[in-house]
Design an enzyme around this catalytic site. Sequence first.
Site, PDB file in Angstrom:
ATOM      1  N   LYS A 281       0.743  -1.420   0.218  1.00 13.45           N
ATOM      2  CA  LYS A 281      -0.263  -0.257  -0.190  1.00 13.45           C
ATOM      3  C   LYS A 281       0.649   1.079   0.050  1.00 13.45           C
ATOM      4  O   LYS A 281       1.653   1.511   0.399  1.00 13.45           O
ATOM      5  CB  LYS A 281      -0.917   0.231   0.937  1.00 13.45           C
ATOM      6  CG  LYS A 281      -2.006  -0.635   1.445  1.00 13.45           C
ATOM      7  CD  LYS A 281      -3.072  -1.157   2.595  1.00 13.45           C
ATOM      8  CE  LYS A 281      -3.764  -1.984   2.908  1.00 13.45           C
ATOM      9  NZ  LYS A 281      -5.030  -1.519   1.268  1.00 13.45           N
ATOM     10  N   ARG A 355      -9.661 -11.453   2.014  1.00 14.20           N
ATOM     11  CA  ARG A 355     -10.770 -12.859   2.034  1.00 14.20           C
ATOM     12  C   ARG A 355     -10.203 -14.185   2.094  1.00 14.20           C
ATOM     13  O   ARG A 355     -11.345 -14.809   1.837  1.00 14.20           O
ATOM     14  CB  ARG A 355     -11.503 -12.187   0.632  1.00 14.20           C
ATOM     15  CG  ARG A 355     -10.190 -12.403  -1.172  1.00 14.20           C
ATOM     16  CD  ARG A 355     -11.018 -11.531  -2.117  1.00 14.20           C
ATOM     17  NE  ARG A 355     -10.906  -9.699  -2.329  1.00 14.20           N
ATOM     18  CZ  ARG A 355     -10.836  -8.982  -2.938  1.00 14.20           C
ATOM     19  NH1 ARG A 355     -11.336  -9.269  -4.178  1.00 14.20           N
ATOM     20  NH2 ARG A 355     -11.093  -8.028  -2.451  1.00 14.20           N
TER      21      ARG A 355
HETATM   22  N1  BES Z   1      -7.650  -3.735   4.099  1.00 15.81           N
HETATM   23  C1  BES Z   1      -7.815  -3.396   3.249  1.00 15.81           C
HETATM   24  C2  BES Z   1      -9.471  -2.359   2.744  1.00 15.81           C
HETATM   25  C3  BES Z   1      -9.640  -1.013   2.967  1.00 15.81           C
HETATM   26  C4  BES Z   1      -9.764  -0.237   2.772  1.00 15.81           C
HETATM   27  C5  BES Z   1     -10.420  -1.201   4.426  1.00 15.81           C
HETATM   28  C6  BES Z   1      -9.421   1.239   3.595  1.00 15.81           C
HETATM   29  C7  BES Z   1     -10.081   0.411   5.342  1.00 15.81           C
HETATM   30  C8  BES Z   1     -10.081   1.210   4.510  1.00 15.81           C
HETATM   31  C9  BES Z   1      -8.172  -4.476   2.264  1.00 15.81           C
HETATM   32  O1  BES Z   1      -7.525  -5.632   2.667  1.00 15.81           O
HETATM   33  C10 BES Z   1      -7.847  -4.378   1.053  1.00 15.81           C
HETATM   34  O2  BES Z   1      -6.620  -3.717   0.506  1.00 15.81           O
HETATM   35  N2  BES Z   1      -8.426  -4.514  -0.340  1.00 15.81           N
HETATM   36  C11 BES Z   1      -8.152  -4.116  -1.375  1.00 15.81           C
HETATM   37  C12 BES Z   1      -8.645  -4.918  -2.235  1.00 15.81           C
HETATM   38  C13 BES Z   1      -7.765  -4.845  -3.970  1.00 15.81           C
HETATM   39  C14 BES Z   1      -6.929  -5.035  -4.212  1.00 15.81           C
HETATM   40  C15 BES Z   1      -8.968  -5.132  -4.873  1.00 15.81           C
HETATM   41  C16 BES Z   1      -8.810  -2.224  -1.636  1.00 15.81           C
HETATM   42  O3  BES Z   1      -9.870  -2.099  -1.716  1.00 15.81           O
HETATM   43  O4  BES Z   1      -8.361  -1.653  -2.583  1.00 15.81           O
HETATM   44 MN    MN Z   2      -5.367  -5.065   2.094  1.00 10.74          MN
END
Ligand code: BES
Ligand code: MN
Length: 499
Positions: A281, A355
Site C-alpha cells: 500500500k 477474503r
Molecule cells: N483492508 C483493505 C480494505 C480497506 C480499505 C479497509 C480502506 C478500510 C479502509 C483490504 O484488505 C484491501 O486492501 N482491499 C483492496 C482490494 C483490492 C486489492 C482488490 C482495496 O480495497 O483496495
Molecule cells: Mn489489503
Amino acid sequence: MSKFNLSVLPKLSESSTASHLVFFADKQGNILGNAADALANTAHLERAQSLIKAANFKGDTNEVISDYALNSDNPAISVIGVGDTKNLVNNIKKLATTAYKTIKNSESAAIIWGDVICHKHFTWFSLALLNASYRFENHKSKKSDADTISTIAFINNKESENDYQDALTQVQATFVGQSLARDVANEAPNVLSPSALANEAQKLAQDYSDKVRVTVLGEEQMKELGMGCFLAVSQGSDEEGKLVVIEYFGKTAKSDSATLDNPIALVGKGITFDTGGISLKPAAGMEDMKYDMGGAAAMLGTTKAACEANLPLDMVTVLACAENMPSGHASRPGDIVTAMNGTTVEILNTDAEGRLVLCDALCYTQENYKPQVIIDSATLTGACVIALGSIRSAVYTNDEDTLFALESASDFTDDLVWQMPLDSAYDDQLKSTFADVQNIGGREAGSVTAACFLQRFIKDGQAWAHLDIAGTAWQSDIKGASGRPVPLLMQYLKAQSGK
Ligand code: BES
Ligand code: MN
Ligand code: ZN
C-alpha cells in the site's frame, strides 16, 4: 462496564439525590416532555423556566445553559436546546453527547425526557451517552482526569412504554461489547498482534467460564487442516497467525463434552495490520490499517455483549487473525494456493488478503458446526468506503429472512446497513486463467466481487450474510474505532433469541 450506575425511572422523587438535572427545550423556550409530571418537586422546573428567560436562551440544537446555584436542596440545572423538534430524532445522539459533557463532572444527574422519547429513541440516546464517556488513553503518559459522575437516572414516562428498563439493560450490555471492540481496534498494531487478539478472546473464557469455551489454532494446526489461503497471508509475517474459536453456550448447557446446537456463527476478519504485502500500500494513511481487524473486533465485542446480556442462544464466533506483511516469506502475485475446501486460488494481488483469511475461516465454520446462519464482518474493501462512506455498512446475503432480520436491527439501532447485489454476472469477474478462482475482480464493483469471492466458499443451502464494514468501523472525525456493527449485531441476536 460503565463507570457509573444507570437507572430509568418514571418520575424523579422529592428526595432524589441527583445533583444535576438536565432538561431539554425547544426554540420557543418550552421544556419538553411534560416535565411537571416527571418531577415530584416542581420548584426545579420553575428554576429551569426562569433560567431560560434569564439566559436569553435560543433553543438551538446543543445550546446549553446552566445554573450551578448548588446546595443540598438546590441541584444544578441545565437546559439543552433541541432546535427544531421535527429533527429531534436525527439530533438525538448529538444531544446525548452534549448531555454527557454537561454532567460528566457532577456527582449524579437526572436526565428528564418525560414522555417525549419512545423505547427505540431512548436506546439511541442512552447508548450514545455511554459512548460519549469512552476514552482510549492506553499510551498517554498523562491521562486526562477521570469524570466524576457516578450515577445517572433517566426520567422517561411515555405512556404505554414500560420497557425502558429492558432497553437500558440491552444498551449496557451493548456498550460493554462495543467498548471492547473499540479498545482492540484502537490498540497499536505492534501491541495488538494476532496472539494478543487471541488472548483478548481467552479472557471471555475466564470471565464467563460457565458459558464460554475458547480454542485457539496456530499455523501448524491450520496447515494440517489445509487452510492454504489463510497461511498464504500469514506466512509473510513474523507474528504467528491464529484462528480463534469462541463457543457460547447460552441455550445448551456447557460441559466438557457439550457441543453447540445449530449455532449462529459469527466470523470476523482479524488482520491486525494490513501493509498490502508484496502488493504494498502507499505510505500515506497506512497507519489506519491497524483497524483492519475491525471485523474480528466487532464479533468479539458482540460475543462479549451476548455474554453480558445472557442471551439464550448458542453461538460460535470465529476470528481469522493474521498480519499482512511483505517479506522474503510473503506470498507473491501469481502464487496459487488451496483453500480448506479444495478450491485453488490464484493470488493476483496480495492486498486482497481479507477474503483469503476469511474463506478458510468460513470453510472451518461449516466443517465443524452446522450453523443455522453465518454472519461475517470485515473491513474488506476500499470500494465499499467509496460506495457507502461511513454511514451504512454493506450487507450481502443469500437469505431473505436474514436480510429482513438485519434490516430490522439496522432500523432499531440506527447502526445502518444497505443491501448490495450478488448477481452471478459479478462473480464472472473472478474467473482465473490458471486456478479455480482469482482473488481480485478488477476495478469495477470491488466490494461486490469481494463478496462474490466469499460466497464461493458457502455451501449450497447455507444461510449467510456478509457485512463490509470498511467505512463504518472507523470514525475519521475523531480518528478512532467506532465499535460498529456491535449495536446492530447485538440487536439482531436479541431478536433471534426471542428475549
Ligand atoms: N483492508 C483493505 C480494505 C480497506 C480499505 C479497509 C480502506 C478500510 C479502509 C483490504 O484488505 C484491501 O486492501 N482491499 C483492496 C482490494 C483490492 C486489492 C482488490 C482495496 O480495497 O483496495
Ligand atoms: Mn489489503
Ligand atoms: Zn485488509
